[in-house]
Design an enzyme around this catalytic site. Structure first.
Site, short mmCIF file in Angstrom:
data_model
loop_
_atom_site.label_atom_id
_atom_site.label_comp_id
_atom_site.label_asym_id
_atom_site.label_seq_id
_atom_site.Cartn_x
_atom_site.Cartn_y
_atom_site.Cartn_z
N GLY A 49 69.34 59.11 25.98
CA GLY A 49 68.16 59.56 27.01
C GLY A 49 67.96 61.16 27.16
O GLY A 49 67.29 61.34 28.21
N LYS B 103 66.35 63.10 25.50
CA LYS B 103 64.95 63.74 25.12
C LYS B 103 63.82 62.95 25.90
O LYS B 103 62.91 63.25 26.58
CB LYS B 103 64.67 63.26 23.65
CG LYS B 103 65.36 64.22 22.67
CD LYS B 103 65.00 64.01 21.15
CE LYS B 103 65.85 64.78 20.28
NZ LYS B 103 67.15 63.79 20.08
N ASP C 174 62.77 59.37 17.44
CA ASP C 174 63.93 60.14 17.22
C ASP C 174 64.78 59.27 16.34
O ASP C 174 65.53 58.49 16.85
CB ASP C 174 64.70 60.67 18.25
CG ASP C 174 65.54 61.55 18.35
OD1 ASP C 174 65.77 62.18 17.01
OD2 ASP C 174 66.58 61.53 19.17
N CYS D 268 68.20 63.96 13.15
CA CYS D 268 69.34 65.05 13.26
C CYS D 268 70.15 64.93 12.05
O CYS D 268 71.17 64.95 11.88
CB CYS D 268 70.31 64.82 14.62
SG CYS D 268 71.09 63.18 14.58
#
Ligand SMILES: C[S@@+](CC[C@H](N)C(=O)[O-])C[C@H]1O[C@@H](n2cnc3c(N)ncnc32)[C@H](O)[C@@H]1O
Length: 428
Positions: free
Chosen positions: A246, A248, A309, A362
């Site tokens: 959480g 972002k 994401d 990522c």
């Protein structure tokens, strides 16, 4: 602390994740110094494990695999203390032997003593940094970024990162937060790139009452730049489709004029997400839902902002989560890319006219990053790529690359974890 490190390393080898396990174990260690020592011992040993094993293995009859996990861990920690942390050889050996004795008794301690003395005479060996990343991955980075860049990336991810935080008060209130934290003996300095960010130089920000009060979030600076790229611009709903834990989503909520909906598929992680948003946004309009991003409970075209994401191989986060490098295989990249394609098409459908979609991973692998973005643009001509520098300005200097242009926070250049993020906008 050293005996605890051996136990923790054994449990990580058996499948636990270092961040969760360390957070759990550290609750029983009140002194900040002890927590920091435990962190250093565990994470540096995991970072250097490949190179440590290359030195140790030929000196253990029958190989490292036949040893009990705490004994193997004691050998790795002892060698790391001498070769990475620069401890005098006698101290490194004695403390490793004492740790092994505490968890495994006399026979384990005798073996650790004998093997370490063989490795460390006449002095600590130079470790081979290239052996700290699996060969297939290093080869990939060399192909994608070149040999020098790959070597620089490896060197960077083997150095511990500084904690990083973003102030809820934004760029205007950041200095006041820094002053308040200094009173709690948490030393910071302004971030290199993010205008509300502070690099933490000393102290334990997660124990500050200001953390509990949601005055800042602890995230990597690369993650903060991704959230900034996705900052909502209108009052339509903003959706964060893969949101736990959480960080972002909190940053989105702080910048949004409309509601924020944060989704997470796994139940335990959805609970963690709800707890983060409760801490960081209080009564503000941010909802955490347990749901699958591929079937989000949102109407097509209803969102002004969508952040995906996406779940990924995580090759950009090997510095903060060093054990990941020992678990990944080449097949993970293709498997992740397939999942990402499906989620990305679903995410694109939610974006309304004039709205923005930020896709981030990522991972440093093109198959998970720029190639997914290219495939979406080919399939959905209503979307157009936006240069990240248009939104981030000078904060993106040196970090925009490729066609379409994406934000690439390469660890050796940005000093952050490795993220790739693209902003696409739906034509009005
Ligand atoms: C890269 S992490 C997200 C990190 C998060 N955005 C943050 O900044 O804290 C990806 C998350 O997506 C979740 N996830 C994976 N597949 C999903 C799906 N189909 N729907 C929703 N969440 C999913 C994973 O459990 C994981 O928590």
């Amino acid at each position: 602390v050293r005996a605890l490190a051996l136990d923790v390393l054994g449990r990580i080898e058996a499948g636990a994740w270092s961040d969760r396990l360390l957070a759990e174990v550290e609750r029983g260690l009140p002194a900040v110094r002890d927590r920091q020592l435990l962190h250093r011992l565990v994470l540096d040993t995991l970072r250097w494990q490949g190179a440590l094993d290359a030195v140790l293995a030929p000196r253990v009859r029958g190989g490292l695999g036949r040893l009990d996990p705490p004994v193997r861990a004691a050998l790795r920690v002892g060698l790391a203390q001498a070769s990475v942390h620069g401890l005098p050889v006698a101290v490194a050996v004695d403390t490793a032997v004492a740790g092994a004795r505490a968890v495994q008794g006399r026979p384990g301690a005798g073996l650790v003593n004998a093997v370490l003395r063989r490795c460390l005479a006449p002095g600590p060996p130079e470790l081979d940094a290239a052996a700290t990343v699996p060969g297939w991955l290093l080869e990939r980075w060399r192909r994608t970024y070149g040999a020098d860049a790959a070597a620089a990336m490896v060197a960077t991810i083997n150095r511990p990162p500084r904690p990083f935080l973003v102030a809820r008060a934004g760029s205007t209130g950041r200095d006041a937060l820094a002053t308040d934290l200094a009173r709690e003996e948490i030393a910071t300095r302004p971030a290199r790139r993010h205008p509300a960010g502070l690099e933490v130089l000393g102290g334990a920000p997660q124990t500050s009452p200001r953390f509990a009060a949601g005055e800042f979030v602890l995230v990597d600076e690369g993650a903060a730049l991704v959230a900034w790229l996705a900052a909502p611009r209108d009052e339509r709903p903003a959706a964060d489709l893969a949101a736990a834990p959480g960080g972002k989503a909190s940053l989105l909520a702080w910048q949004a004029a409309g509601p924020v909906v944060a989704l997470e598929r796994q139940s335990g992680r959805a609970r963690a997400l709800a707890a983060t948003l409760a801490r960081t946004t209080g009564a503000a309009d941010a909802a955490a839902l347990r749901a699958d991003a591929g079937r989000a409970p949102l109407a097509d075209g209803s969102c002004g902002t969508v952040l995906l994401d996406a779940p990924c191989s995580g090759t950009g986060t090997l510095r903060r989560r060093p054990e990941r490098r020992h678990r990944l295989g080449p097949g993970d990249i293709d498997r992740c890319a397939r999942d990402q394609s499906g989620l990305l098409s679903a995410a694109a459908r939610l974006v309304g006219r004039g709205g923005g979609l930020v896709y981030a991973v990522c991972s440093l692998e093109p198959e998970e990053g720029v190639e997914r973005v290219r495939a979406l643009l080919a399939a959905d001509p209503g979307l157009r790529p936006v240069d990240p520098a248009e939104r981030l300005g000078p904060a993106a200097d040196g970090l925009v690359t490729g066609d379409p242009p994406v934000l690439l926070t390469r660890p050796d250049i940005a000093g952050t974890e490795g993220f790739v993020a693209a902003r696409l906008e739906r034509r009005a």
